[in-house]
Design an enzyme around this catalytic site. Structure first.
Site, PDB file in Angstrom:
ATOM      1  N   ASP A 189      -6.491   1.478   9.029  1.00  0.00           N
ATOM      2  CA  ASP A 189      -5.231   2.187   9.276  1.00  0.00           C
ATOM      3  C   ASP A 189      -5.523   3.664   9.505  1.00  0.00           C
ATOM      4  O   ASP A 189      -6.670   4.114   9.403  1.00  0.00           O
ATOM      5  CB  ASP A 189      -4.215   1.965   8.144  1.00  0.00           C
ATOM      6  CG  ASP A 189      -4.715   2.464   6.791  1.00  0.00           C
ATOM      7  OD1 ASP A 189      -5.335   3.545   6.747  1.00  0.00           O
ATOM      8  OD2 ASP A 189      -4.491   1.780   5.779  1.00  0.00           O
ATOM      9  N   TYR A 221       7.261  -7.952   8.916  1.00  0.00           N
ATOM     10  CA  TYR A 221       6.890  -6.538   8.956  1.00  0.00           C
ATOM     11  C   TYR A 221       7.172  -5.938  10.328  1.00  0.00           C
ATOM     12  O   TYR A 221       7.200  -6.651  11.331  1.00  0.00           O
ATOM     13  CB  TYR A 221       5.389  -6.364   8.688  1.00  0.00           C
ATOM     14  CG  TYR A 221       4.893  -6.849   7.361  1.00  0.00           C
ATOM     15  CD1 TYR A 221       4.791  -5.982   6.272  1.00  0.00           C
ATOM     16  CD2 TYR A 221       4.485  -8.171   7.185  1.00  0.00           C
ATOM     17  CE1 TYR A 221       4.304  -6.416   5.053  1.00  0.00           C
ATOM     18  CE2 TYR A 221       4.000  -8.620   5.968  1.00  0.00           C
ATOM     19  CZ  TYR A 221       3.908  -7.738   4.902  1.00  0.00           C
ATOM     20  OH  TYR A 221       3.437  -8.181   3.698  1.00  0.00           O
ATOM     21  N   ARG A 256      -2.909  -4.782   8.787  1.00  0.00           N
ATOM     22  CA  ARG A 256      -3.867  -3.837   9.371  1.00  0.00           C
ATOM     23  C   ARG A 256      -5.079  -4.550   9.955  1.00  0.00           C
ATOM     24  O   ARG A 256      -5.654  -4.119  10.950  1.00  0.00           O
ATOM     25  CB  ARG A 256      -4.273  -2.759   8.365  1.00  0.00           C
ATOM     26  CG  ARG A 256      -4.728  -3.254   7.025  1.00  0.00           C
ATOM     27  CD  ARG A 256      -4.667  -2.117   6.004  1.00  0.00           C
ATOM     28  NE  ARG A 256      -4.678  -2.624   4.644  1.00  0.00           N
ATOM     29  CZ  ARG A 256      -5.755  -2.577   3.852  1.00  0.00           C
ATOM     30  NH1 ARG A 256      -6.884  -2.071   4.317  1.00  0.00           N
ATOM     31  NH2 ARG A 256      -5.693  -3.030   2.629  1.00  0.00           N
ATOM     32  N   ASP A 298       0.832  -1.204   0.000  1.00  0.00           N
ATOM     33  CA  ASP A 298       0.000   0.000   0.000  1.00  0.00           C
ATOM     34  C   ASP A 298       0.867   1.254   0.000  1.00  0.00           C
ATOM     35  O   ASP A 298       2.005   1.232   0.483  1.00  0.00           O
ATOM     36  CB  ASP A 298      -0.905   0.018   1.233  1.00  0.00           C
ATOM     37  CG  ASP A 298      -1.970  -1.069   1.183  1.00  0.00           C
ATOM     38  OD1 ASP A 298      -2.259  -1.544   0.074  1.00  0.00           O
ATOM     39  OD2 ASP A 298      -2.491  -1.435   2.250  1.00  0.00           O
TER      40      ASP A 298
END
Length: 283
Positions: free
Chosen positions: A80, A66, A169, A38
């Site tokens: 988010d 991550y 997320r 993203d």
């Protein structure tokens, strides 16, 4: 030029922006990324160049790591901090509570994909429906969280090692719900895709100052990217027959995907069905 170039994508860019920049720099049209990041996310984005695009899906299906920032107290439509606020709460969990609940999310878990995602249902991408204000039923998907830990208590940062297809997320959102609160992801850095780490990645800004020869020296081979697939050697005498489509048999071979070699050359990816080799990708 052939292979995988590991890019460190900057925040604010789409994955296709990276493809565009590389095409302009390398003067090569056949370039593809290995899984969307993203715009708010940054970090490792392996790029496949020329024939390496054939193995892009196998790279994107590998495990990932991550570091995600999170904030409790509100919920958004995108899960988010870039989204529209839907709900707020005064219930902010303590650090000890957060650490304790993380254990519940390790292993195989079910996730409901977010509406703001590129998943297609009935031929329509969810984010197109979400932008129209529509919310539809989404089937849950199983993913696996290999490791999950709070690495920064002050700034609330999670380190996540997970299978392909995991929405970080959504993981953050579900953690909030499990603590009787709301939580959103505020930042995301992908630090690893398969064997490729952020320490090996280069930014587009760094790429600008490199010659084509220097860039070529930074390419990784397809075999390196597919390290997790077992290697299978076909006898040299069968080389021409293999390339001409003649079937190869091995009744003792299992059905798992393999890197196929002949004459010490990487031929492609395939597996055995009822003892017969099926080439899935021919390099």
């Amino acid at each position: 030029m052939l292979g995988i170039l590991v890019i460190n994508k900057s925040k604010g860019m789409t994955s296709h922006d990276v493809v565009y920049h590389l095409r302009n720099k390398l003067k090569i049209k056949k370039i593809g990324h290995t899984g969307t990041l993203d715009p708010m996310a940054e970090g490792v984005l392996p790029m496949c160049i020329n024939k390496a695009t054939k193995v892009a899906s196998y790279i994107s299906n590998d495990s990932k790591e991550y570091i995600a920032g999170l904030e409790f107290g509100y919920e958004t439509d995108t899960q988010d901090s870039t989204g529209k606020i839907l709900n707020k709460t005064q219930n902010i969990p303590r650090i000890e509570e957060i650490k304790k609940v993380l254990k519940e999310f390790q292993g195989k878990i079910l996730q409901t994909p977010p509406m703001f995602s590129a998943i297609k249902i009935n031929g329509q991408k969810l984010y197109n429906l979400a932008r129209k204000g529509q919310v539809i039923e989404r089937p849950k998907r199983q993913v696996e969280i290999y490791n999950l830990e709070l690495i920064d208590e002050k700034n609330l940062k999670l380190k996540v090692s997970c299978s392909s297809g995991t929405y970080i997320r959504t993981l953050v959102h579900d953690i909030g719900i499990s603590l009787n609160s709301f939580c959103v992801m505020t930042s995301l850095v992908r630090t690893r895709v398969g064997r490729f780490t952020i320490n090996e990645a280069i930014t587009l800004e760094e790429l600008k100052n490199l010659s084509l020869e220097e860039i070529n020296s930074k390419l990784y081979s397809m075999e390196e990217a597919l390290y997790y697939l077992p290697k299978y050697n076909i006898k040299d005498s069968f080389y021409d027959k293999l390339l001409n489509g003649i079937k190869y048999y091995d009744e003792n071979a299992d059905s798992s995907m393999k890197r196929i070699y002949c004459k010490n050359q990487f031929i492609g990816i395939g597996n055995f069905i009822d003892g017969r080799l099926k080439i899935r990708i021919l390099i």
